[in-house]
Design a protein around this motif. Structure first.
Motif, short mmCIF file in Angstrom:
data_model
loop_
_atom_site.label_atom_id
_atom_site.label_comp_id
_atom_site.label_asym_id
_atom_site.label_seq_id
_atom_site.Cartn_x
_atom_site.Cartn_y
_atom_site.Cartn_z
N ALA A 29 0.84 -1.21 0.00
CA ALA A 29 0.00 0.00 0.00
C ALA A 29 0.87 1.26 0.00
O ALA A 29 0.60 2.21 -0.74
N ASP A 30 1.93 1.27 0.81
CA ASP A 30 2.84 2.42 0.86
C ASP A 30 3.48 2.64 -0.51
O ASP A 30 3.59 3.77 -0.98
N ARG A 31 3.91 1.56 -1.14
CA ARG A 31 4.56 1.70 -2.46
C ARG A 31 3.61 2.31 -3.48
O ARG A 31 4.00 3.10 -4.32
N LEU A 32 2.32 1.95 -3.36
CA LEU A 32 1.32 2.45 -4.32
C LEU A 32 0.72 3.79 -3.87
O LEU A 32 -0.13 4.35 -4.57
N GLY A 33 1.11 4.26 -2.68
CA GLY A 33 0.59 5.54 -2.17
C GLY A 33 -0.87 5.44 -1.75
O GLY A 33 -1.64 6.41 -1.86
N ILE A 34 -1.27 4.29 -1.23
CA ILE A 34 -2.65 4.08 -0.81
C ILE A 34 -2.72 4.08 0.72
O ILE A 34 -1.94 3.38 1.37
N PRO A 35 -3.63 4.88 1.31
CA PRO A 35 -3.73 4.88 2.77
C PRO A 35 -4.16 3.51 3.31
O PRO A 35 -5.10 2.91 2.79
N PHE A 36 -3.43 3.04 4.32
CA PHE A 36 -3.73 1.73 4.90
C PHE A 36 -3.16 1.69 6.31
O PHE A 36 -2.01 2.06 6.52
N ASP A 37 -4.00 1.34 7.28
CA ASP A 37 -3.52 1.26 8.66
C ASP A 37 -4.07 0.00 9.33
O ASP A 37 -4.78 -0.79 8.70
N ARG A 38 -3.74 -0.17 10.61
CA ARG A 38 -4.12 -1.41 11.31
C ARG A 38 -5.65 -1.57 11.41
O ARG A 38 -6.15 -2.69 11.38
N GLU A 39 -6.34 -0.42 11.52
CA GLU A 39 -7.80 -0.51 11.61
C GLU A 39 -8.39 -1.06 10.31
O GLU A 39 -9.25 -1.94 10.31
N ARG A 40 -7.88 -0.53 9.21
CA ARG A 40 -8.35 -1.00 7.89
C ARG A 40 -7.92 -2.46 7.69
O ARG A 40 -8.63 -3.26 7.10
N ASN A 41 -6.76 -2.81 8.22
CA ASN A 41 -6.27 -4.19 8.12
C ASN A 41 -7.25 -5.18 8.76
O ASN A 41 -7.38 -6.32 8.31
N ASN A 42 -7.94 -4.74 9.82
CA ASN A 42 -8.88 -5.65 10.49
C ASN A 42 -9.99 -6.12 9.54
O ASN A 42 -10.56 -7.19 9.73
N LEU A 43 -10.29 -5.30 8.51
CA LEU A 43 -11.32 -5.69 7.52
C LEU A 43 -10.85 -6.87 6.67
O LEU A 43 -11.65 -7.52 6.01
N LEU A 44 -9.54 -7.11 6.66
CA LEU A 44 -8.98 -8.16 5.80
C LEU A 44 -8.89 -9.51 6.50
O LEU A 44 -8.58 -10.52 5.87
N ARG A 45 -9.14 -9.52 7.81
CA ARG A 45 -9.02 -10.78 8.56
C ARG A 45 -10.02 -11.80 8.02
O ARG A 45 -11.21 -11.50 7.88
N GLY A 46 -9.51 -12.97 7.69
CA GLY A 46 -10.37 -14.04 7.21
C GLY A 46 -10.74 -13.94 5.75
O GLY A 46 -11.33 -14.86 5.18
N VAL A 47 -10.38 -12.82 5.12
CA VAL A 47 -10.76 -12.55 3.72
C VAL A 47 -9.65 -13.05 2.79
O VAL A 47 -8.47 -12.89 3.08
N SER A 48 -10.00 -13.62 1.64
CA SER A 48 -8.99 -14.20 0.73
C SER A 48 -8.04 -13.12 0.19
O SER A 48 -8.33 -11.93 0.27
N ARG A 49 -6.92 -13.58 -0.36
CA ARG A 49 -5.88 -12.66 -0.84
C ARG A 49 -6.42 -11.65 -1.85
O ARG A 49 -6.23 -10.44 -1.72
N MET A 50 -7.12 -12.13 -2.89
CA MET A 50 -7.61 -11.22 -3.94
C MET A 50 -8.69 -10.28 -3.40
O MET A 50 -8.73 -9.10 -3.77
N ASP A 51 -9.57 -10.80 -2.53
CA ASP A 51 -10.61 -9.94 -1.97
C ASP A 51 -9.99 -8.89 -1.03
O ASP A 51 -10.46 -7.75 -0.95
#
Ligand code: BG6
Ligand code: MG
Length: 211
Positions: A29-51
């Motif tokens: 995300a940093d390389r692409l300049g996209i905002p991403f933090d631990r809170e947003r990361n919680n949305l990815l728990r259990g979710v597949s790689r592509m999703d």
């Protein structure tokens, strides 16, 4: 215990590989300049790689082709695998190890139900390559949590019905998947207070109170 089998999620339940998912997505995300933090990361728990990637790209101003997205997912996975390759049995906590051993001695069947395609690699790294009675993972499912497929597969491999199994999950999507499949769920970590869970665990060893 009222259950005959326990199905464990892997990342964030058996080991702290959820942190490695975060770090490798954060680097991308940093390389692409996209905002991403631990809170947003919680949305990815259990979710597949592509999703997971699609959720990250929602915050991007640019749109990326399917090929670019596949390359991003591969880039993230290469970083993730680099971190995983440094793991050893020392990354399995005494609490988790003792709990698994005690549950096994009590006669429970134990399985993994994880969305991760890296499951066999991780289990090997932490010394649990041959431990579980069944392993259902991202390599044998077509539907991501909150679909119950991975837990239904694990129960079937154990020869048990959903009502005979308890699912242990740190993801809200995983708690939902368990409930959708007719399983009781013990929620831990980020999902601990999820009201859909039958049990709320401070640590994996709390499972032993049910014995
Ligand atoms: C889940 C994680 O266990 O596996 C998710 O909670 C991850 O964060 C998913 O995206 C897929 O993992 P992998 O290793 O196949 O990219
Ligand atoms: Mg998890």
């Amino acid at each position: 215990m009222k259950y005959q089998g326990i199905i464990f999620d892997l990342d964030g339940v058996i080991c702290s590989t959820d942190e490695y998912h975060y770090r490798s997505w954060k680097a991308l995300a940093d390389r692409l300049g996209i905002p991403f933090d631990r809170e947003r990361n919680n949305l990815l728990r259990g979710v597949s790689r592509m999703d997971s990637l699609k959720i990250i790209l929602e915050k991007s101003d640019k749109t990326y082709s399917e090929e670019e997205q596949i390359a991003f997912a591969e880039e993230k996975n290469a970083l993730h695998r680099q971190l995983l390759s440094q793991m050893s049995p020392a990354d399995l906590s005494d609490e988790v190890k003792n709990t698994l051993d005690t549950l096994r001695r009590a006669g429970l069947k134990l399985a993994i139900g994880s969305a991760s395609k890296n499951t066999p690699f991780i289990l090997e790294r932490i010394g649990l390559g041959d431990f579980f009675d069944a392993v259902a993972d991202g390599n044998c499912i077509t539907h991501s949590k909150p679909h119950p497929e991975v837990f239904l597969k694990a129960a079937e491999m154990l020869g048990l019905k959903p009502a005979q199994c308890l699912v242990v999950e740190d993801a809200h999507a995983g708690v939902e998947a368990a409930v959708n499949g007719g399983f009781d769920c013990a929620a831990i970590g980020d999902a601990r207070d999820d009201p859909r869970a039958a049990w709320h665990l401070k640590g994996v060893s709390d499972l032993l109170q049910q014995l």
